[in-house]
Design a protein around this motif. Sequence first.
Motif, PDB file in Angstrom:
ATOM      1  N   PHE A   1      10.447  -2.414  -6.619  1.00  0.00           N
ATOM      2  CA  PHE A   1      10.791  -1.282  -5.769  1.00  0.00           C
ATOM      3  C   PHE A   1       9.807  -0.154  -6.028  1.00  0.00           C
ATOM      4  O   PHE A   1       9.704   0.368  -7.139  1.00  0.00           O
ATOM      5  N   VAL A   2       9.097   0.190  -4.989  1.00  0.00           N
ATOM      6  CA  VAL A   2       8.218   1.359  -4.989  1.00  0.00           C
ATOM      7  C   VAL A   2       8.550   2.137  -3.723  1.00  0.00           C
ATOM      8  O   VAL A   2       8.570   1.574  -2.624  1.00  0.00           O
ATOM      9  N   ALA A   3       8.830   3.416  -3.875  1.00  0.00           N
ATOM     10  CA  ALA A   3       9.223   4.239  -2.734  1.00  0.00           C
ATOM     11  C   ALA A   3       8.011   4.658  -1.916  1.00  0.00           C
ATOM     12  O   ALA A   3       6.985   5.071  -2.466  1.00  0.00           O
ATOM     13  N   ASP A   4       8.149   4.558  -0.610  1.00  0.00           N
ATOM     14  CA  ASP A   4       7.204   5.188   0.295  1.00  0.00           C
ATOM     15  C   ASP A   4       7.615   6.659   0.384  1.00  0.00           C
ATOM     16  O   ASP A   4       8.645   6.989   0.977  1.00  0.00           O
ATOM     17  N   THR A   5       6.854   7.521  -0.212  1.00  0.00           N
ATOM     18  CA  THR A   5       7.235   8.933  -0.342  1.00  0.00           C
ATOM     19  C   THR A   5       6.575   9.824   0.702  1.00  0.00           C
ATOM     20  O   THR A   5       6.675  11.054   0.618  1.00  0.00           O
ATOM     21  N   ARG A   6       5.941   9.247   1.697  1.00  0.00           N
ATOM     22  CA  ARG A   6       5.203  10.060   2.659  1.00  0.00           C
ATOM     23  C   ARG A   6       6.107  10.983   3.468  1.00  0.00           C
ATOM     24  O   ARG A   6       5.742  12.140   3.741  1.00  0.00           O
ATOM     25  N   ASN A  39       0.797  -1.223   0.000  1.00  0.00           N
ATOM     26  CA  ASN A  39       0.000   0.000   0.000  1.00  0.00           C
ATOM     27  C   ASN A  39       0.830   1.274   0.000  1.00  0.00           C
ATOM     28  O   ASN A  39       0.384   2.304  -0.525  1.00  0.00           O
ATOM     29  N   HIS A  40       2.035   1.208   0.588  1.00  0.00           N
ATOM     30  CA  HIS A  40       2.809   2.442   0.768  1.00  0.00           C
ATOM     31  C   HIS A  40       4.187   2.417   0.122  1.00  0.00           C
ATOM     32  O   HIS A  40       4.742   3.479  -0.165  1.00  0.00           O
ATOM     33  N   GLY A  41       4.759   1.226  -0.084  1.00  0.00           N
ATOM     34  CA  GLY A  41       6.096   1.137  -0.655  1.00  0.00           C
ATOM     35  C   GLY A  41       7.168   0.933   0.396  1.00  0.00           C
ATOM     36  O   GLY A  41       6.892   0.664   1.574  1.00  0.00           O
ATOM     37  N   ILE A  42       8.422   1.057  -0.038  1.00  0.00           N
ATOM     38  CA  ILE A  42       9.594   0.857   0.820  1.00  0.00           C
ATOM     39  C   ILE A  42       9.936   2.165   1.510  1.00  0.00           C
ATOM     40  O   ILE A  42      10.160   3.189   0.860  1.00  0.00           O
ATOM     41  N   PHE A  74      15.711  10.845   2.209  1.00  0.00           N
ATOM     42  CA  PHE A  74      14.331  10.693   1.758  1.00  0.00           C
ATOM     43  C   PHE A  74      14.266   9.768   0.554  1.00  0.00           C
ATOM     44  O   PHE A  74      15.099   9.870  -0.363  1.00  0.00           O
ATOM     45  N   ASN A  75      13.266   8.889   0.549  1.00  0.00           N
ATOM     46  CA  ASN A  75      12.984   8.107  -0.643  1.00  0.00           C
ATOM     47  C   ASN A  75      12.177   8.965  -1.605  1.00  0.00           C
ATOM     48  O   ASN A  75      11.145   9.526  -1.232  1.00  0.00           O
ATOM     49  N   LEU A  76      12.666   9.055  -2.841  1.00  0.00           N
ATOM     50  CA  LEU A  76      12.064   9.949  -3.831  1.00  0.00           C
ATOM     51  C   LEU A  76      11.688   9.143  -5.063  1.00  0.00           C
ATOM     52  O   LEU A  76      12.550   8.658  -5.790  1.00  0.00           O
ATOM     53  N   GLY A  77      10.383   8.984  -5.274  1.00  0.00           N
ATOM     54  CA  GLY A  77       9.919   8.247  -6.438  1.00  0.00           C
ATOM     55  C   GLY A  77       8.465   8.559  -6.712  1.00  0.00           C
ATOM     56  O   GLY A  77       7.862   9.432  -6.095  1.00  0.00           O
ATOM     57  N   GLY A  78       7.901   7.813  -7.645  1.00  0.00           N
ATOM     58  CA  GLY A  78       6.524   8.052  -8.027  1.00  0.00           C
ATOM     59  C   GLY A  78       5.508   7.530  -7.042  1.00  0.00           C
ATOM     60  O   GLY A  78       4.334   7.910  -7.087  1.00  0.00           O
ATOM     61  N   GLY A  79       5.934   6.638  -6.123  1.00  0.00           N
ATOM     62  CA  GLY A  79       5.023   6.072  -5.150  1.00  0.00           C
ATOM     63  C   GLY A  79       4.068   5.063  -5.766  1.00  0.00           C
ATOM     64  O   GLY A  79       4.107   4.795  -6.979  1.00  0.00           O
ATOM     65  N   PRO A  80       3.203   4.470  -4.964  1.00  0.00           N
ATOM     66  CA  PRO A  80       2.313   3.411  -5.458  1.00  0.00           C
ATOM     67  C   PRO A  80       1.440   3.829  -6.642  1.00  0.00           C
ATOM     68  O   PRO A  80       1.124   3.002  -7.500  1.00  0.00           O
TER      69      PRO A  80
END
Length: 355
Positions: free
Chosen positions: A306-311, A155-158, A264-270
């Motif tokens: 790999f999906v970033a948790d960008t919260r 739901n949120h990523g890594i 910070f993890n920086l990506g497009g997110g889920p």
Amino acid sequence: MTDAPILITGGAGFIGSNLADRLAADGHRVRLYDALSRPGVERNLAWLRSRHGDRIEPIVADIRDATALAGAARDAKAVFHLAAQVAVTTSMADPRADFAINIEGTLNLLEALRERNDGTPLIFASTNKVYGDLADLDYQLVGDAYAPVDPTVRNHGIGEDRPLDFHTPYGVSKGAADQYVLDYARSFGVPTAVMRMSCIYGQRQMGTEDQGWVAHFLIRALEGKPITLYGDGLQVRDILDVSNAVDAYVRAWQRIDQVKGRAFNLGGGPANAVSLRQLLAHIEALVGRPVDVRYSDWRAGDQRYFVADTRSAEKALGLAPKVNWRSGVAELARWLAAERRLNLPIDEPLLQAAS
């Protein structure tokens, strides 16, 4: 606004040139430090000079040249460190060069700022590879994409609390540089922040098979050439438009007093997670014909997911909503076709719908 320049190492590269364009448009002087070793980056430099004139100051030099680098950083009011050896495959072929560029080059820059001792901030471009291949996660197949079994990750990523696990010389060198940057904030008070990036795509990306794969897929499809997928093509990445990445870098600099010493993890997110096969299906629709896809063995260190948790980044940096991946890839297709003077048709209705 002071007249001191902002230094961008790797400033003629993909992200660097987009960042330089944003900063120069905001009225800053921008000093680009780049060896111009990557094919196509000289066009990025020419583009920046044509748009911003004397606000762009190029220095053609290698990140391994400590003297030249210290000179470039001597009066900078901020530093964005993007220069790097960026390919896993290259690191496997020449680990010493990978070490010298990614670790020694970063240390050269940190030392230059430590010796200045005047609070000049540094924002560093790291990578999701610092988390290793994530082989301990359990996956299930959902359609044509891998998905984690763990609902929190799905739901949120890594998140940034994921243990570091360097794999391949590239992962080790970028991970070591990542940790040096964070420790110089702790040990020496240099205000630094780290961006652990997922897959960034967008205009001015000169993609190759080893790096910049979204643009690479588009270029091959536009030219009618085959594309090789390493593994089964079901691996998933969260892709982020470069405009969103640039905004994150600028905001990290603007808020450095609040975020110094943080990664910070920086990506497009889920919402922008896509498998390679799903991306290729979208590309086929854009160019209006099938893509010749071939398969080869998995490559070392490749992550199935790999999906970033960008919260954390969104909260700390106040980031704007992300560009939807379908519209962003459509715009990149349009730009690549024009930039490479390709006459092959792109499906304009689909481009408009994706936008």
